[in-house]
Design an enzyme around this catalytic site. Structure first.
Site, PDB file in Angstrom:
ATOM      1  N   ARG A 117      -7.705  15.813  17.912  1.00  0.00           N
ATOM      2  CA  ARG A 117      -6.698  16.970  19.573  1.00  0.00           C
ATOM      3  C   ARG A 117      -6.815  16.025  20.922  1.00  0.00           C
ATOM      4  NH1 ARG A 117      -8.196  23.047  19.170  1.00  0.00           N
ATOM      5  NH2 ARG A 117     -10.430  22.382  19.316  1.00  0.00           N
ATOM      6  N   HIS A 124     -15.787  19.151  -4.585  1.00  0.00           N
ATOM      7  CA  HIS A 124     -15.975  19.809  -3.676  1.00  0.00           C
ATOM      8  C   HIS A 124     -18.004  19.522  -3.906  1.00  0.00           C
ATOM      9  CE1 HIS A 124     -14.865  22.648  -0.431  1.00  0.00           C
ATOM     10  NE2 HIS A 124     -16.034  22.193   0.049  1.00  0.00           N
ATOM     11  N   ILE A 125     -18.077  17.608  -3.719  1.00  0.00           N
ATOM     12  CA  ILE A 125     -19.622  17.831  -3.611  1.00  0.00           C
ATOM     13  C   ILE A 125     -20.126  17.183  -2.637  1.00  0.00           C
ATOM     14  CG2 ILE A 125     -20.083  17.915  -6.185  1.00  0.00           C
ATOM     15  CD1 ILE A 125     -20.113  15.702  -6.624  1.00  0.00           C
ATOM     16  N   ALA A 154     -12.961  17.449   4.403  1.00  0.00           N
ATOM     17  CA  ALA A 154     -12.344  18.109   5.168  1.00  0.00           C
ATOM     18  C   ALA A 154     -12.418  19.260   4.169  1.00  0.00           C
ATOM     19  CB  ALA A 154     -12.045  18.289   5.850  1.00  0.00           C
ATOM     20  N   ARG A 155     -11.140  19.573   4.050  1.00  0.00           N
ATOM     21  CA  ARG A 155     -10.679  20.941   4.269  1.00  0.00           C
ATOM     22  C   ARG A 155      -9.435  21.458   2.633  1.00  0.00           C
ATOM     23  NH1 ARG A 155     -15.811  22.927   3.871  1.00  0.00           N
ATOM     24  NH2 ARG A 155     -16.383  25.253   4.599  1.00  0.00           N
ATOM     25  N   GLU A 173      -8.825  25.411  -4.762  1.00  0.00           N
ATOM     26  CA  GLU A 173     -10.215  25.266  -5.157  1.00  0.00           C
ATOM     27  C   GLU A 173     -10.222  27.212  -5.585  1.00  0.00           C
ATOM     28  OE1 GLU A 173     -13.206  24.384  -2.795  1.00  0.00           O
ATOM     29  OE2 GLU A 173     -12.123  23.122  -2.650  1.00  0.00           O
ATOM     30  N   GLY A 178     -14.889  14.401  14.696  1.00  0.00           N
ATOM     31  CA  GLY A 178     -15.947  15.708  15.266  1.00  0.00           C
ATOM     32  C   GLY A 178     -17.770  14.698  14.915  1.00  0.00           C
ATOM     33  N   ARG A 179     -18.347  15.543  14.493  1.00  0.00           N
ATOM     34  CA  ARG A 179     -19.901  14.778  14.123  1.00  0.00           C
ATOM     35  C   ARG A 179     -19.487  13.940  12.635  1.00  0.00           C
ATOM     36  NH1 ARG A 179     -20.373  20.556  14.429  1.00  0.00           N
ATOM     37  NH2 ARG A 179     -21.944  21.661  15.618  1.00  0.00           N
ATOM     38  N   ILE A 180     -18.464  14.676  11.498  1.00  0.00           N
ATOM     39  CA  ILE A 180     -18.874  13.101  10.598  1.00  0.00           C
ATOM     40  C   ILE A 180     -17.865  11.625  10.693  1.00  0.00           C
ATOM     41  CG2 ILE A 180     -16.943  13.715   8.065  1.00  0.00           C
ATOM     42  CD1 ILE A 180     -18.780  16.263   7.572  1.00  0.00           C
TER      43      ILE A 180
END
Length: 320
Positions: free
Chosen positions: A167, A275-276, A227-228, A257, A145-147
């Protein structure tokens, strides 16, 4: 007699920049949380009940690109607008991903802890925290994606070969601009010297990198998890790191987290950050202001009244 004009009421659930609150307060009656306490589910429900929220909720403006913290289906089913803050954090998050990659590959935090502990007493050719080269290596990107695309563009400056799995394959012109080659997931895992994981989180991507996937990676490989939380199986990751079947990892997001898996904190060959990735001053201000734009528009205020600029579920428009 002039009619009494009442402002919409809104809850700002976490601490934000004062100038953003000042913007909102011109048009909205606010309840704020500048002490930055974390509300329980019951506390949040109680605070929402007299706002333009709860049964009358119009919009939830999330300050993040991801939105897996929202019950998206429930919001859409009840006609509530949901928004996020995409685009404004792409470049900053990508910069941080690169920082994590370099820190992990060159063992920056591990060697700093060694130095701070007073253990450094000589220079060593062989035992001096040998790392993995980045220049000229193969960068694998999982999620384009964008990142992912921004990571690929930066890799050109390091003379890297870029491969990716997504995907769906990128359009030819976008792929050419990124300089990346599309490969299957297993080939990506086997070939990457450095693998950066930037998949969006969903039920389908939960533990998308687990024991099977990690077993395909090189013992000299570096994994960056950007990402997550929940996309990487943290217990499965700890094992090859501990046993030398994976060189090192850089992790900014965690499954539970702010709790961090003790299997990871026990390891020296992993860089852990809280998460920074989007945490530059300018970017966080942009995120907060975009969320404010979304909120005001969703409440029928401002230049884009009625349609927030980053609306995730446009199908709810007109159903409120």
């Amino acid at each position: 007699m002039s009619p009494i004009i009442t402002k919409p009421r809104a809850l700002v659930a976490r601490k934000v920049f004062p100038e953003v609150l000042e913007r909102l307060a011109e048009a909205v009656e606010l309840e704020t949380n500048q002490d930055d306490g974390v509300f329980s589910q019951a506390e949040l429900a109680d605070r929402l009940k007299d706002k333009d929220g709860a049964l009358r909720l119009k919009i939830v403006a999330n300050i993040a690109a991801g939105y897996n913290n929202l019950d998206f289906a429930a919001l859409t089913a009840t006609g509530v607008m949901a928004t996020n803050t995409p685009d404004v954090l792409t470049e900053t998050t990508t910069d941080f991903g690169w920082a994590l990659l370099m820190a992990a590959a060159r063992r920056v935090t591990e060697s700093e802890h060694f130095l701070r502990a007073g253990k450094w007493n000589k220079w060593s050719l062989v035992d001096g925290f040998l790392g993995q080269d980045i220049y000229g290596a193969t960068l694998g990107i999982l999620g384009m994606g964008r990142i992912g695309q921004a990571l690929a563009r930066r890799a050109k400056g390091f003379g890297m070969r870029v491969i990716y799995h997504n995907r769906s394959r990128l359009a030819e012109d976008v792929e050419a601009e990124c300089g990346g080659a599309y490969v299957g997931k297993e080939e990506l895992l086997r070939s990457a010297d450095h693998l950066v994981q930037v998949l969006p989180y969903s039920a389908a991507t939960h533990h998308a990198i687990g024991a099977v996937e990690l077993a395909h990676m090189k013992p000299s490989a570096v994994l960056v998890h950007l990402a997550r939380g929940g996309i990487v199986d943290e217990n499965a990751l700890a094992a090859p790191l501990r046993e030398g079947r994976l060189f090192t990892a850089g992790i900014d997001v965690f499954e539970d987290e702010p709790k961090v898996n003790p299997a990871l904190t026990a390891l020296s060959n992993v860089v852990l950050t809280p998460h920074i990735a989007s945490a530059s001053d300018a970017t966080r201000r942009c995120m907060a202001n975009l969320a404010a734009d979304n909120l005001l528009a969703g409440l029928g205020l401002g230049r884009q009244a009625g349609r927030p600029p980053s609306l995730l579920n446009p199908e709810v428009l007109g159903k409120q």
